[in-house]
Design a protein around this motif. Structure first.
Motif, PDB file in Angstrom:
ATOM      1  N   TYR A  29      52.494 -34.006 -55.892  1.00  0.00           N
ATOM      2  CA  TYR A  29      52.144 -33.522 -54.546  1.00  0.00           C
ATOM      3  C   TYR A  29      51.632 -32.086 -54.590  1.00  0.00           C
ATOM      4  O   TYR A  29      51.684 -31.366 -53.613  1.00  0.00           O
ATOM      5  N   TYR A  31      48.482 -31.114 -55.455  1.00  0.00           N
ATOM      6  CA  TYR A  31      47.020 -31.031 -55.491  1.00  0.00           C
ATOM      7  C   TYR A  31      46.425 -31.834 -54.356  1.00  0.00           C
ATOM      8  O   TYR A  31      47.110 -32.621 -53.705  1.00  0.00           O
ATOM      9  N   ASP A  32      45.125 -31.615 -54.115  1.00  0.00           N
ATOM     10  CA  ASP A  32      44.319 -32.562 -53.345  1.00  0.00           C
ATOM     11  C   ASP A  32      43.029 -32.738 -54.142  1.00  0.00           C
ATOM     12  O   ASP A  32      43.063 -32.597 -55.364  1.00  0.00           O
ATOM     13  N   ALA A  33      41.902 -33.031 -53.479  1.00  0.00           N
ATOM     14  CA  ALA A  33      40.675 -33.301 -54.243  1.00  0.00           C
ATOM     15  C   ALA A  33      39.839 -32.039 -54.477  1.00  0.00           C
ATOM     16  O   ALA A  33      38.697 -32.119 -54.883  1.00  0.00           O
ATOM     17  N   ARG A  71      50.833 -33.591 -45.110  1.00  0.00           N
ATOM     18  CA  ARG A  71      49.904 -34.252 -46.041  1.00  0.00           C
ATOM     19  C   ARG A  71      49.638 -35.695 -45.619  1.00  0.00           C
ATOM     20  O   ARG A  71      50.556 -36.438 -45.308  1.00  0.00           O
ATOM     21  N   SER A  73      46.649 -38.500 -47.120  1.00  0.00           N
ATOM     22  CA  SER A  73      46.483 -39.094 -48.444  1.00  0.00           C
ATOM     23  C   SER A  73      46.086 -38.047 -49.488  1.00  0.00           C
ATOM     24  O   SER A  73      45.895 -38.376 -50.654  1.00  0.00           O
ATOM     25  N   GLY A  74      45.926 -36.792 -49.056  1.00  0.00           N
ATOM     26  CA  GLY A  74      45.583 -35.743 -50.022  1.00  0.00           C
ATOM     27  C   GLY A  74      44.190 -35.884 -50.614  1.00  0.00           C
ATOM     28  O   GLY A  74      43.980 -35.657 -51.790  1.00  0.00           O
ATOM     29  N   THR A  75      43.203 -36.306 -49.769  1.00  0.00           N
ATOM     30  CA  THR A  75      41.831 -36.400 -50.262  1.00  0.00           C
ATOM     31  C   THR A  75      40.982 -35.224 -49.782  1.00  0.00           C
ATOM     32  O   THR A  75      39.773 -35.221 -49.946  1.00  0.00           O
ATOM     33  N   GLN A  93      52.678 -41.105 -45.210  1.00  0.00           N
ATOM     34  CA  GLN A  93      52.328 -42.452 -45.665  1.00  0.00           C
ATOM     35  C   GLN A  93      53.164 -43.552 -45.009  1.00  0.00           C
ATOM     36  O   GLN A  93      52.746 -44.701 -44.975  1.00  0.00           O
ATOM     37  N   ASN A  96      52.575 -45.197 -40.491  1.00  0.00           N
ATOM     38  CA  ASN A  96      51.209 -45.747 -40.586  1.00  0.00           C
ATOM     39  C   ASN A  96      51.014 -46.974 -39.706  1.00  0.00           C
ATOM     40  O   ASN A  96      50.392 -47.941 -40.113  1.00  0.00           O
ATOM     41  N   ILE A 115      45.354 -45.556 -42.376  1.00  0.00           N
ATOM     42  CA  ILE A 115      44.132 -45.341 -43.157  1.00  0.00           C
ATOM     43  C   ILE A 115      42.919 -45.622 -42.270  1.00  0.00           C
ATOM     44  O   ILE A 115      42.915 -46.602 -41.519  1.00  0.00           O
ATOM     45  N   ALA A 138      38.344 -45.138 -47.179  1.00  0.00           N
ATOM     46  CA  ALA A 138      39.185 -46.236 -47.673  1.00  0.00           C
ATOM     47  C   ALA A 138      40.571 -45.741 -48.076  1.00  0.00           C
ATOM     48  O   ALA A 138      41.491 -46.523 -48.260  1.00  0.00           O
ATOM     49  N   THR A 139      40.725 -44.437 -48.238  1.00  0.00           N
ATOM     50  CA  THR A 139      41.989 -43.838 -48.658  1.00  0.00           C
ATOM     51  C   THR A 139      42.553 -42.875 -47.620  1.00  0.00           C
ATOM     52  O   THR A 139      43.750 -42.814 -47.402  1.00  0.00           O
TER      53      THR A 139
END
Lengths: 463, 434
Positions: A29, A31-33, A71, A73-75, A93, A96, A115, A138-139
């Protein structure tokens, strides 16, 4: 800060299955993108299942001055959910559920962890659409994309996330639960809190329920791809299309470097001797109007010396889109790492921006492939680097600085759709000035006096 | 042993760096990972495990950290993430490299050590399997024709082995025992090795019979080497690379003794091991070239029939509504997914009804369904629901491990759907011609 007592209390609130404390779990947990930003391993991760639990966590965090990092999905591509201290991560998460789809009021009420693609699958049964379509749909979660005000490929015609949020439930940093907005198209009661919280990047409150606006899904569409020998002609095609009052759902551009890389990688049959290509898709509820718009686009492409292919069938449409979908994967093959920026300029400055990026690539001896949403001036210069090459990384940072400088000088913005987070916080003042930064600080301090919500993001608290 | 000059991801953690660095953490893997879809935790998915690998290399955590070990072994190695990855991260190498590093540091747990030791000794393994087949009544009670249920006490050993669990009966005679080592075709188009895999050899010998029948109908001489052994996939996914290398070398030795032009598999995992994993794990050894040479010759039966030889179309009518399940290793590793569907559609009388997500993992993962039964059951349930929605009479697939899992799932969650291998469906049609 997080100690044994804090964790015990978390377990009481969330149940021990919904609290992670082992270091190995926590690392996942941190990081992200977003590449190359500061990060810290959090002290705990919690999975709420309802609003009340979040309220209790806020009380606990206030008492102990523990930072909270919400947070999805962390994208995220600007560092929004990344912990900067040993605080507590709230992962949505398990919240949902799609609470309600109301096809008569054209709304969907959802929990933040839904999502985006799942929401669209659910509303498509009613012939409806939730238009915001970030690349990660999609995420990515609805909650995360609301907090980041994400955009997507359909931005030009359909707008971005902020245009599709009608109301929310938020747990304030002081612990109160606050609901605003609703299912009515018109609502001018109180301040426009919806627009304050969309894009607030988790710094002002914790979003626990969202009312989304839906639209009837367009029934017809027509896609085409056009090639140009001069960047200027591609740029003029973009502005001419809009000037002729055609607003395509998709109006994407790819530069020469991207075209070459895509063709090398995916062999989709692109000509490699052109300077730019445009992927254009028009859509609507009536076949005639869609065909008229498509014909108009073709006429404009021809006037600007472009050649084109138009999709007659679904499979032809897929093959045209294949080129665009391959852009990022293809570029990512060239070097170990990619840095994807989202500097955005007014539509009329598109060509200036593209040329400026090409010059920056030459100046710093970097490979930059640019593609992106030409119709809304939102470009994605993608810089290809090897993180193990220190010299290259230094050149990268200089190039990024310069890209933002030029975007601002052309009347553009630091971020079209990725957000500020930590990645762009140092540039913020360059766009909104000292008064802007001061205003943001005052808002942040008024709502979050203890500075416990996502501290260090979006709002520079010190100069 | 690997030569010191070539370091693979299985021998040296440092070489993993180049693989790990390719991950952009975009999260696309999260949309397809069957485990993440159930558990919703970052460390369940490829991206999270890559972050753990990076943390190990940065000395933020030890490779033998208890939780880390658990998390790294919580992966089906289904390769779904690799299909969704925009940057081409080779997650199969990463996960196996990490597991291999764990095993090197910690050694294998006792049970695995004993089991893998047995697998490495083919004669002993064969005797063991037959002894177990003879004694299976001690553990498993009969539940109708060729089906077995666990006895009550097994549930205390593994919660998955409850009253709803079911397995096909172990065959008292193995397939390789009863089949002739070489079956000549009258007018052969070519000669092919049949690599049976353990599941067909001990659990589904009838699939082996059907394969031989189909190949005879297609004028192919079949060699079924007696001294082939386990493909090595089960030990490899547990990080025991040395055992995997040994098994791979022995299989290659068996292939070398034949004059066959092709190797045919009926199991996605075996095929994937021979075709993709052998050249990787034998890199830098004196078997590297041989591994590459044979990898080129490996075909799943469906692509062999449609792409390699002149195929005799089946004419016998089989009145059946069929849905097709993509084995992960068959589709995502061997890239075979069109050919089985083409074959099924060629059979007169069959209607192919696609399920919503035919390539979603069934939850088997070799032993994952036993070691991680809670998650595996949820994965299985959504697969079975998807199958049931099609209202098909039979679910067809190209992998015996999937067959076992689907069979168990349909029994557990209820469904009147038969499980059948693609090659058996084809054989059924040929037989119906007479």
């Amino acid at each position: 800060m997080i100690d044994k007592t804090f964790i015990e209390k978390c377990k009481n609130i969330f149940g021990s299955d919904n609290v992670l404390t082992d270091k190995a779990e926590l690392i996942a947990y941190s990081y992200d993108a977003t590449p190359g930003i500061p990060r810290e391993i959090p002290g705990a991760v919690v999975f709420p299942e309802n609003t009340k639990q979040i309220q209790e966590l806020i009380f606990l965090a206030r008492q102990t001055k523990t930072p909270i990092y919400p947070r999805g999905s962390g994208t995220s591509l600007s560092g929004g959910p990344v912990p900067l201290s040993k605080g507590v991560v709230i992962s949505f998460q398990k919240m949902n559920k799609i609470i309600e789809i109301d096809p008569d009021n054209l709304t969907a009420t959802v929990q933040p962890g839904v999502i985006i693609a799942d929401l669209n699958a659910a509303v498509s049964k009613y012939g409806l659409l939730y238009p915001p379509d970030p690349g990660s749909m999609a995420t990515a979660t609805v909650g995360g994309s609301v907090a980041e005000n994400s955009g997507g490929l359909r931005g030009l015609k359909y707008g971005v996330t902020k245009h599709y949020i009608m109301g929310m439930e938020v747990v304030m940093p002081t612990g109160e639960v606050f609901r605003f907005g609703g299912k009515t198209v018109k609502n001018v009661t109180a301040y426009d809190f919806t627009h304050l919280f969309v894009g607030s990047e988790g710094t002002l409150g914790i979003i626990t329920e969202i009312i989304c606006k839906l639209i009837p899904a367009p029934k017809y569409r027509k896609a085409m791809i056009a090639f140009f020998n001069k960047l200027e002609e591609a740029g003029k095609t973009v502005t001419d299309i809009v000037r002729n009052h055609v607003i395509p759902a998709t109006l994407e551009i790819m530069d020469k470097v991207t075209i070459h890389t895509v063709e090398n990688y995916a062999k989709v049959g692109l000509p490699t001797d052109v300077e730019a290509l445009l992927l254009i898709e028009v859509d609507g509820m009536g076949q005639d109007s869609v065909l008229w718009e498509a014909e108009k686009c073709v006429e404009i492409i021809k006037q600007n010396n472009g050649s084109y292919k138009i999709a007659e069938t679904d499979s032809e449409r897929d093959s045209l889109w294949a080129a665009r979908r391959a852009a990022l994967p293809a570029l990512a093959q060239v070097k170990p790492s990619t840095v994807l920026e989202d500097a955005t300029v007014p539509r009329t400055k598109l060509v200036d921006m593209l040329i400026a990026i090409q010059n920056i690539a030459k100046k710093y001896n970097l490979m930059i492939g640019t593609f992106g949403h030409a119709g809304d001036g939102n470009l994605h210069p993608t810089i290809l680097v090897d993180p193990m090459d220190k010299d290259e990384m230094e050149r990268l940072h200089k190039a990024v600085d310069e890209i933002f400088e030029i975007a601002l000088s052309l009347g553009g913005t630091l971020s079209g759709e990725h957000g500020i987070g930590v990645a762009k916080i140092k540039y913020l003042k360059n766009e909104i000035g000292r008064s802007g930064v001061e205003t943001m600080r005052r808002i942040k301090q008024a709502l979050d006096p203890d500075n416990i919500l996502n501290p260090g993001k979006l709002v520079p608290m010190e100069d | 042993m690997a030569q010191a000059s070539v370091k693979t991801v299985f021998d040296d953690m440092e070489t993993l760096k180049r693989e790990l660095i390719r991950c952009m953490k975009c999260g696309n893997c999260m949309s397809v990972c069957p485990i993440y879809n159930v558990e919703k935790k970052e460390a369940s998915v490829a991206r999270g495990k890559i972050a753990l690998g990076e943390a190990v290399l940065k000395d933020e955590i030890d490779i033998d950290d208890e939780t880390l070990v658990k998390l790294i072994f919580n992966c089906l190695v289904c390769k779904s993430c690799m299909m969704a990855c925009p940057s081409g991260v080779r997650f199969d190498r990463i996960i196996l490299g990490l597991r291999s590093a764990i095993v090197k540091k910690k050694g294998l747990p006792f049970v695995k050590k004993a089991l893998f030791g047995l697998l490495k000794n083919p004669e002993l393994f064969d005797k063991g399997m037959k002894a177990f087949a003879a004694m299976q009544g001690f553990f498993l009670k009969s539940e109708g024709h060729k089906k077995r249920k666990p006895k009550g006490f097994l549930k205390t050993i593994n919660p998955r082995l409850d009253e709803k669990f079911i397995v096909p009966e172990l065959s008292k005679e193995s397939f390789r025992d009863k089949v002739k080592e070489k079956i000549e075709a009258k007018d052969p188009q070519c000669t092919a090795i049949f690599f049976t895999g353990c599941s067909v050899n001990y659990l589904y010998p009838e699939v082996g019979d059907d394969l031989i029948y189909v190949l005879q109908r297609n004028n192919t001489t079949v060699i079924t080497p007696k001294n082939q052994n386990c493909c090595g996939m089960p030990v490899m996914v547990h990080g025991d690379i040395e055992s995997a290398r040994e098994l791979a070398k022995r299989n290659i030795d068996a292939f070398e003794k034949s004059n066959a032009q092709y190797i045919i598999t009926v199991c996605g995992s075996c095929g994937s091991a021979l075709k993709h994993e052998y050249p990787i794990i034998l890199e830098g050894t004196d078997y590297e070239e041989k591994a590459k040479k044979w990898a080129e010759k490996v075909y799943d039966i469906s692509s062999f029939l449609l792409k390699v030889i002149k195929f005799e179309k089946p004419k016998g009518k089989v009145e059946l509504k069929v849905t097709y399940h993509d084995s992960c290793h068959l589709k995502k590793s061997m890239k075979v997914f069109n050919e089985p569907r083409q074959l099924i559609k060629m059979i007169p009388g069959i209607t192919l009804l696609e399920m919503k997500k035919p390539d979603a993992c069934c939850g088997s993962g070799g032993s994952y369904h036993l070691t991680h039964s809670n998650t595996a059951l949820k994965i299985s349930k959504s697969k079975i629901d998807d199958i049931k929605t099609t209202e098909a009479d039979a679910v067809c697939t190209g992998c015996p491990a999937c067959m076992m899992e689907l069979f168990e799932g349909l029994h557990r969650f209820g469904g009147n759907c038969k499980v059948i291998h693609t090659v058996s469906l084809l054989a059924q049609s040929y037989r119906a011609e007479n």
